[in-house]
Design a protein around this motif. Sequence first.
Motif, short mmCIF file in Angstrom:
data_model
loop_
_atom_site.label_atom_id
_atom_site.label_comp_id
_atom_site.label_asym_id
_atom_site.label_seq_id
_atom_site.Cartn_x
_atom_site.Cartn_y
_atom_site.Cartn_z
N SER A 60 0.83 -1.21 0.00
CA SER A 60 0.00 0.00 0.00
C SER A 60 0.86 1.26 0.00
CB SER A 60 -0.92 0.00 1.23
OG SER A 60 -1.81 -1.09 1.21
N ALA A 61 1.96 1.23 0.77
CA ALA A 61 2.84 2.40 0.83
C ALA A 61 3.52 2.64 -0.51
CB ALA A 61 3.88 2.21 1.93
N LEU A 62 3.98 1.56 -1.15
CA LEU A 62 4.62 1.70 -2.46
C LEU A 62 3.64 2.24 -3.50
CD1 LEU A 62 6.79 -1.55 -2.59
CD2 LEU A 62 7.59 0.80 -2.26
N ARG A 63 2.41 1.75 -3.43
CA ARG A 63 1.40 2.23 -4.36
C ARG A 63 1.10 3.71 -4.12
NH1 ARG A 63 -4.69 2.93 -3.38
NH2 ARG A 63 -5.32 3.70 -5.40
N PHE A 64 1.02 4.10 -2.83
CA PHE A 64 0.79 5.50 -2.48
C PHE A 64 1.93 6.39 -2.99
CE2 PHE A 64 1.50 9.03 0.45
CZ PHE A 64 0.26 9.64 0.47
N ALA A 65 3.16 5.91 -2.75
CA ALA A 65 4.33 6.68 -3.19
C ALA A 65 4.35 6.83 -4.71
CB ALA A 65 5.61 6.00 -2.70
N TRP A 66 4.03 5.76 -5.43
CA TRP A 66 4.04 5.81 -6.89
C TRP A 66 2.98 6.78 -7.41
CZ3 TRP A 66 7.00 4.95 -10.84
CH2 TRP A 66 6.44 4.88 -12.13
N ASP A 67 1.78 6.71 -6.82
CA ASP A 67 0.71 7.61 -7.25
C ASP A 67 1.10 9.07 -7.07
OD1 ASP A 67 -0.86 5.52 -7.99
OD2 ASP A 67 -2.20 5.59 -6.25
N HIS A 68 1.69 9.39 -5.93
CA HIS A 68 2.07 10.78 -5.68
C HIS A 68 3.28 11.20 -6.50
CE1 HIS A 68 -0.79 10.55 -2.41
NE2 HIS A 68 -0.65 11.84 -2.20
N ALA A 69 4.12 10.21 -6.82
CA ALA A 69 5.29 10.54 -7.65
C ALA A 69 4.85 10.88 -9.07
CB ALA A 69 6.25 9.36 -7.66
N THR A 70 3.89 10.13 -9.59
CA THR A 70 3.44 10.36 -10.97
C THR A 70 2.53 11.57 -11.09
OG1 THR A 70 1.65 8.76 -10.60
CG2 THR A 70 3.67 7.92 -11.60
N HIS A 71 1.99 12.06 -9.96
CA HIS A 71 1.10 13.22 -10.00
C HIS A 71 1.84 14.53 -9.76
CE1 HIS A 71 -2.52 10.43 -8.90
NE2 HIS A 71 -2.22 10.40 -10.17
N MET A 72 3.17 14.47 -9.71
CA MET A 72 3.96 15.69 -9.52
C MET A 72 3.94 16.50 -10.81
SD MET A 72 5.79 17.20 -7.21
CE MET A 72 6.99 18.50 -7.04
N THR A 73 3.37 17.70 -10.76
CA THR A 73 3.28 18.57 -11.93
C THR A 73 3.76 19.97 -11.54
OG1 THR A 73 0.99 19.14 -11.42
CG2 THR A 73 1.35 17.26 -12.90
N ALA A 74 3.79 20.86 -12.53
CA ALA A 74 4.18 22.24 -12.25
C ALA A 74 3.46 23.19 -13.20
CB ALA A 74 5.69 22.41 -12.39
N GLN A 75 2.99 24.30 -12.66
CA GLN A 75 2.44 25.38 -13.48
C GLN A 75 3.56 26.37 -13.79
OE1 GLN A 75 -0.79 27.12 -11.30
NE2 GLN A 75 -2.10 25.28 -11.50
N THR A 76 3.59 26.86 -15.00
CA THR A 76 4.65 27.81 -15.38
C THR A 76 4.03 29.10 -15.92
OG1 THR A 76 4.80 26.88 -17.61
CG2 THR A 76 6.27 25.96 -15.93
N GLU A 77 4.72 30.20 -15.66
CA GLU A 77 4.28 31.50 -16.19
C GLU A 77 5.49 32.42 -16.28
OE1 GLU A 77 2.77 33.91 -12.34
OE2 GLU A 77 1.48 32.20 -12.92
N THR A 78 5.36 33.50 -17.02
CA THR A 78 6.43 34.50 -17.14
C THR A 78 5.92 35.83 -16.64
OG1 THR A 78 7.28 33.35 -19.10
CG2 THR A 78 8.03 35.61 -18.73
N ASP A 79 6.68 36.44 -15.71
CA ASP A 79 6.21 37.71 -15.13
C ASP A 79 6.62 38.90 -16.00
OD1 ASP A 79 8.89 38.15 -14.67
OD2 ASP A 79 8.77 37.99 -12.49
N ASP A 80 6.33 40.10 -15.52
CA ASP A 80 6.60 41.32 -16.31
C ASP A 80 8.09 41.55 -16.53
OD1 ASP A 80 3.90 41.71 -16.33
OD2 ASP A 80 3.88 43.07 -14.60
#
Length: 518
Positions: A395-415
């Motif tokens: 269960s822990a490995l499955r939890f870790a894998w799910d959270h590892a694959t859900h790591m994302t990032a939003q990107t933007e450029t400021d003024d």
Amino acid sequence: MFELRSNPQASVKADLLSGLTVALALVPEAVAFAFVAGVEPMVGLYAAFMVGLITALIGGRPGMISGATGALAVVMVALVAQHGVQYLFATVVLMGILQILAGALKLGKFIRLVPHPVMLGFVNGLAIVIFLAQLGQFKEADASGQMVWMQGEALFTMLGLVALTMAIIHFLPKLTRAIPSSLAAILVVTGLVHGLGLDTASVIDFVRSMTGDAEATLKGTLPSFAIPMVPLNWETLTIIFPYALVLAAIGLIESLLTLTLVDELTQTRGQGNRECVGQGVANVATGFFGGMGGCAMIGQSMININSGGRSRLSGASAALFLLGFILFGAHLIEMIPVAALVGVMFMVVLGTFEWSSFRIMRKVPKADALVIVLVSGVTVITDLAVAVLVGVIVSALRFAWDHATHMTAQTETDDNGWKIYKPQGPLFFASVTSFLDMFDAKNDPQDVVVDFGDSRVADHSALEAIDTLAERYLREGKTLHLRHLSPECRKLLHKAGDLVEVNVLEDPTYKVATDELG
């Protein structure tokens, strides 16, 4: 501490009658587990009495029954075979001390780490184990003394009595709840067998077949205090400590999981750490009084709850009734047909098994369904502790894998033309690769911001990943700005420490998992 009627839903009558019912079912179980461990039947009966009484009085779960169990017996047998029963008593004392320490250190809370699919697998696996254990009662000795399956009239008599017992337990509550249906079933079937002179095995027949002694009896005396006769030296400790550690772990796991199950059944809440201490005190005492030690028993606990037992009085009375049988009423217990007790345990199996798991397995994630089946199977094949450990790890490995694959990032450029990365999700050992792959140091602008406001740096692997990221941008001659890191993160960053922008009002205060802060 000794609040015998702590539950307002309990009644003295219900507790006493359920205690009597449990005591009747405890006798063959204690004898069988003593045989598994390679010790005399009275060693198992003393354990059932002492562990049951002490945990009922000072444990953390009113209404839960403890005693000698098969999960512990299968570990004890090797110790008894190699070193003798006195080393077992010393091991049980040390086992109890370790359990008291676990309670004192508040380790009972870690039972919360057991996921629900593991709990389902635990109860299903234990139900199967209880069922398989009853099948041995359908065997009898042939002319050569070998145990073979019953046939003909003996088998039909046994099946008929088991079915009658189960029918009484099922239908009697629809008519009256004045007496626990399990107790009524035992009394009716016992009266029927002796009234009609039916030829079927009784409890004493079972005891004599287990011991091989045609004169064996369940009559005994009060357990007496005796210090285990083992050398008090380092060599003895090296022998008993590994067994004590395993027994303590198995005992606590089974007890705390059973506590959780009883909590769900009664809609109340037990105290895990107090139960650890109670189990420990009980085992220390049992080791000094000639018992084999024990832990919570899911089968007997289910009988108690289903019979109306709710308070500490039910568990205490079960232990005292058992002692009464040993001292004064052995002849009454010995005449009970084994078929009646098998019928009671079969009803326990039906009540314990989570039949709803078949329905929900098609609705829950496949990984959870796998855990349910895996824990059930490992419980049957090996033992409870291994099964729970395997289930938690998967269960822990499955939890870790799910959270590892859900790591994302939003990107933007400021003024100012700075590129801002906003990681989403926890940054820990399993997600560091996904985290590092989000960045393009070669093509990014001169100034890059990593804003951890929507993320959390969870462990040392995450810190190393941040340092690695800083190195990449430094090699490209670019400036990396790190925002919203906790003070602990800033303290532990080596190569990226100077890049952190501090905002006292907005920076988080969580701590990161690492030995360096210890």
